[in-house]
Design a protein around this motif. Structure first.
Motif, PDB file in Angstrom:
ATOM      1  N   ILE A  67      -1.018  -0.231   4.272  1.00 37.18           N
ATOM      2  CA  ILE A  67      -1.913   0.307   3.236  1.00 37.18           C
ATOM      3  C   ILE A  67      -1.155   0.514   1.933  1.00 37.18           C
ATOM      4  CG2 ILE A  67      -3.323   2.299   2.598  1.00 37.18           C
ATOM      5  CD1 ILE A  67      -4.089   2.572   5.535  1.00 37.18           C
ATOM      6  N   LEU A  68       0.067   1.039   2.019  1.00 41.14           N
ATOM      7  CA  LEU A  68       0.881   1.224   0.819  1.00 41.14           C
ATOM      8  C   LEU A  68       1.183  -0.117   0.150  1.00 41.14           C
ATOM      9  CD1 LEU A  68       2.641   2.954  -1.062  1.00 41.14           C
ATOM     10  CD2 LEU A  68       4.490   2.732   0.614  1.00 41.14           C
ATOM     11  N   ALA A  69       1.538  -1.122   0.951  1.00 41.34           N
ATOM     12  CA  ALA A  69       1.818  -2.446   0.389  1.00 41.34           C
ATOM     13  C   ALA A  69       0.573  -3.053  -0.248  1.00 41.34           C
ATOM     14  CB  ALA A  69       2.354  -3.364   1.487  1.00 41.34           C
ATOM     15  N   PHE A  70      -0.577  -2.845   0.365  1.00 39.48           N
ATOM     16  CA  PHE A  70      -1.815  -3.393  -0.205  1.00 39.48           C
ATOM     17  C   PHE A  70      -2.148  -2.726  -1.532  1.00 39.48           C
ATOM     18  CE2 PHE A  70      -6.471  -3.569  -0.569  1.00 39.48           C
ATOM     19  CZ  PHE A  70      -6.665  -4.937  -0.475  1.00 39.48           C
ATOM     20  N   ILE A  71      -1.931  -1.423  -1.636  1.00 35.89           N
ATOM     21  CA  ILE A  71      -2.189  -0.718  -2.896  1.00 35.89           C
ATOM     22  C   ILE A  71      -1.249  -1.221  -3.992  1.00 35.89           C
ATOM     23  CG2 ILE A  71      -2.089   1.533  -4.029  1.00 35.89           C
ATOM     24  CD1 ILE A  71      -3.018   2.785  -1.407  1.00 35.89           C
TER      25      ILE A  71
END
Length: 239
Positions: free
Chosen positions: A8-12
């Motif tokens: 999720i952090l990488a996608f953001i």
């Protein structure tokens, strides 16, 4: 941090970088120059990948679009191609990453989703490198003209659009690297540990195998219980 939280952090990060790169293409101030008067700035010259403009002190802008793509300088054509390629790669990679993330219900098994996320991370890195190369090439041309003493035309400085493009590129590269690291975490096998509980009789056996064999070969001692003890009485025992 869990694997899902990492994705999720990488996608953001990658999505934010893609948005910044997309906003860089139509931005005005790729390079800027100004003519200052005694009190106020009389005119501001600025240019981007599509046009060159001048803005006077009243805020009125007069722009001139580049007449022909084939008549453009080579570095502008290269910057256009790299930025457009970066935007397209980032768009399709956002969809691929969304399919491969663990928080979604599509994409197949965990291993196939992990491969999808890793592939999206590699393409995100490529997208960030395209945008980074474009902004760096444009900035190199501006700085080389600015510090060239033989260049007599209008000299420009770096505009705000270049810094936005660099920031978006770094976010895409960072998010892509995190996606690749989450791929390696997904393939690490974790075997559950089973505790071996030794029996009470085995717990007293020494660890030395020779000593163990010696103990096993020994015969048990004779019974010392009073019920099996043979008593020899004398002939005058009851006298």
């Amino acid at each position: 941090m869990s694997n899902m939280g990492t994705e999720i952090l990488a996608f953001i990060l990658t999505t934010s970088g893609w948005v910044l790169i997309s906003a860089t293409i139509p931005a005005d101030y790729w390079k800027v120059s100004s003519i200052d008067g005694s009190v106020i700035t009389t005119a501001t010259f600025w240019s981007n990948l599509w046009k060159t403009c001048v803005t006077d002190s009243t805020g009125v802008s007069n722009c001139k679009d580049f007449p022909s793509m084939l008549a453009l300088d080579g570095y502008i054509q290269a910057c256009r191609g790299l930025m457009i390629a970066s935007v397209f790669l980032g768009f399709f990679c956002s969809i691929i990453a969304l399919v491969g993330m663990k928080c979604t219900k599509i994409g197949g098994s965990d291993q196939s989703k992990a491969r999808t996320v890793g592939f999206a991370g590699i393409i995100f890195i490529l997208s960030g490198l395209c945008s980074l190369s474009s902004c760096s090439l444009y900035a190199h041309r501006v700085t080389s003209e600015f510090f060239d003493p033989m260049y007599v035309a209008q000299k420009y400085e770096l505009g705000a659009a270049l810094f936005i493009g660099w920031a978006g590129s770094l976010l895409c590269i960072l998010g892509g690297l995190i996606f690749c690291f989450s791929l390696s975490d997904s393939f690490t096998t974790r075997h559950p540990g089973y505790a071996y509980r030794a029996t009470a009789s085995a717990s007293h056996v020494p660890s030395n195998p020779r000593g163990h064999a010696k103990i096993m070969n020994q015969r048990p001692p004779p019974e010392s219980s009073s019920s099996f003890r043979v008593h020899h009485f004398d002939k005058n025992a009851y006298v």
